[in-house]
Design a protein around this motif. Sequence first.
Motif, PDB file in Angstrom:
ATOM      1  N   CYS A  60      18.316   3.584  89.258  1.00 52.45           N
ATOM      2  CA  CYS A  60      18.216   2.350  90.056  1.00 52.45           C
ATOM      3  C   CYS A  60      19.538   1.613  90.211  1.00 52.45           C
ATOM      4  O   CYS A  60      19.599   0.597  90.897  1.00 52.45           O
ATOM      5  N   GLY A  61      20.603   2.091  89.559  1.00 52.19           N
ATOM      6  CA  GLY A  61      21.921   1.469  89.737  1.00 52.19           C
ATOM      7  C   GLY A  61      22.128   0.188  88.938  1.00 52.19           C
ATOM      8  O   GLY A  61      23.179  -0.447  89.036  1.00 52.19           O
ATOM      9  N   SER A  62      21.116  -0.190  88.121  1.00 48.92           N
ATOM     10  CA  SER A  62      21.287  -1.402  87.298  1.00 48.92           C
ATOM     11  C   SER A  62      22.195  -1.106  86.102  1.00 48.92           C
ATOM     12  O   SER A  62      22.458   0.050  85.769  1.00 48.92           O
ATOM     13  N   LEU A  63      22.582  -2.178  85.468  1.00 51.19           N
ATOM     14  CA  LEU A  63      23.393  -2.050  84.253  1.00 51.19           C
ATOM     15  C   LEU A  63      22.587  -1.324  83.176  1.00 51.19           C
ATOM     16  O   LEU A  63      21.373  -1.523  83.066  1.00 51.19           O
ATOM     17  N   ILE A  64      23.264  -0.477  82.403  1.00 49.13           N
ATOM     18  CA  ILE A  64      22.600   0.130  81.241  1.00 49.13           C
ATOM     19  C   ILE A  64      23.306  -0.358  79.980  1.00 49.13           C
ATOM     20  O   ILE A  64      24.434  -0.842  80.050  1.00 49.13           O
ATOM     21  N   ARG A  65      22.630  -0.215  78.851  1.00 52.50           N
ATOM     22  CA  ARG A  65      23.218  -0.618  77.574  1.00 52.50           C
ATOM     23  C   ARG A  65      23.026   0.500  76.553  1.00 52.50           C
ATOM     24  O   ARG A  65      22.135   1.346  76.733  1.00 52.50           O
TER      25      ARG A  65
ATOM     26  N   LYS B  54      17.048  -3.065  83.448  1.00 55.32           N
ATOM     27  CA  LYS B  54      16.019  -3.534  84.380  1.00 55.32           C
ATOM     28  C   LYS B  54      14.663  -2.898  84.061  1.00 55.32           C
ATOM     29  O   LYS B  54      13.664  -3.585  83.919  1.00 55.32           O
TER      30      LYS B  54
ATOM     31  N   CYS C 213      18.163   1.400  80.485  1.00 53.46           N
ATOM     32  CA  CYS C 213      18.347   0.606  81.702  1.00 53.46           C
ATOM     33  C   CYS C 213      17.869  -0.817  81.406  1.00 53.46           C
ATOM     34  O   CYS C 213      16.756  -1.002  80.909  1.00 53.46           O
TER      35      CYS C 213
ATOM     36  N   TRP D 201      30.939  -1.983  76.247  1.00 60.23           N
ATOM     37  CA  TRP D 201      30.863  -0.549  76.561  1.00 60.23           C
ATOM     38  C   TRP D 201      32.149   0.167  76.148  1.00 60.23           C
ATOM     39  O   TRP D 201      32.126   1.313  75.708  1.00 60.23           O
TER      40      TRP D 201
ATOM     41  N   LYS E 207      26.231   2.672  84.961  1.00 53.79           N
ATOM     42  CA  LYS E 207      25.015   2.193  85.645  1.00 53.79           C
ATOM     43  C   LYS E 207      23.880   3.201  85.519  1.00 53.79           C
ATOM     44  O   LYS E 207      24.115   4.396  85.313  1.00 53.79           O
ATOM     45  N   CYS E 208      22.669   2.712  85.710  1.00 54.28           N
ATOM     46  CA  CYS E 208      21.473   3.559  85.631  1.00 54.28           C
ATOM     47  C   CYS E 208      21.499   4.586  86.770  1.00 54.28           C
ATOM     48  O   CYS E 208      21.654   4.201  87.936  1.00 54.28           O
TER      49      CYS E 208
END
Length: 242
Positions: free
Chosen positions: A150-155, A128, A126, A63, A146-147
């Motif tokens: 939903c708070g998940s990792l994003i790319r 997820k 996201c 990132w 983060k998303c």
Amino acid sequence: MNKFKRAVDFLRKAEKIAVLTGAGVSAESGVPTFRGRGGLWKKYRAEELATPEAFERDPILVWKFYDYRRQLISKVNPNKSHEILAKWETLFEKITIVTQNIDGLHQRAGSKNVIELHGNIWEARCIKENKVFRYKENPISEFPPKCPDCGSLIRPNVVWFGESLNQNILNFSFSLFEKSDLALVIGTSSVVYPAAHLPILTKKSGGKIMEINIEETSLTILSDIFLKGKASEILKVIDSLI
Ligand code: NAD
């Protein structure tokens, strides 16, 4: 007939033109190519960081690399090549750009028919839920981002080395190059597949290949015209003869 006049002749006679652009087109705006000088960030080769394995190992590092590229891209402008290609959209009836670039500079120059083969650096996904969204925070304030849902990792929503391309985009591009009379290939090393295969489809279906690059590539031997030099300089000469 000299090479430039032949190039104009090819463009005028083609009913359908498919343009394939690579990092060389944006190099003159100041966006470094991966393989040329400037392809290094800190001590890393860009090609080592633009991979799913690198992201799995160290998402913060990847990132930070993208944050650096996003900051750089936000400060540069489209160059003469982007501008001329955008102008040609108004001159030629059917011209479509398929770009491997993720910087959005063709669109910023005014091109409307642009297919992004490798995604866009201003989009994130996201990991997820696979949801894609515009992600413009620049510079990024927290690593890894983060998303928002939903708070998940994003790319970054870009295609990394070793990953497959979006099948719909790929099918559209295959069909476009197959049906085009002219493939105009600018500033790409022609080593990244399947993009490198696209102009070959034009050739196989009876069309022509015109290549512009500062050096010969593996496509040059198949090209009907190879114009050696900086994309903007070559395009300026062709444009002045149209
Ligand atoms: P590449 O880095 O492999 O090759 C760039 C090509 O451009 C080389 O063949 C080089 O000789 C040529 N070139 C350099 N400067 C030029 C100029 N002024 N005029 C004409 N040609 C010039 O790039 P690639 O083939 O596009 O593949 C690398 C992948 O990495 C891409 O698919 C893309 O996804 C990503 N990438 C994107 C950007 C961007 O968005 N601007 C930049 C670097 C890499």
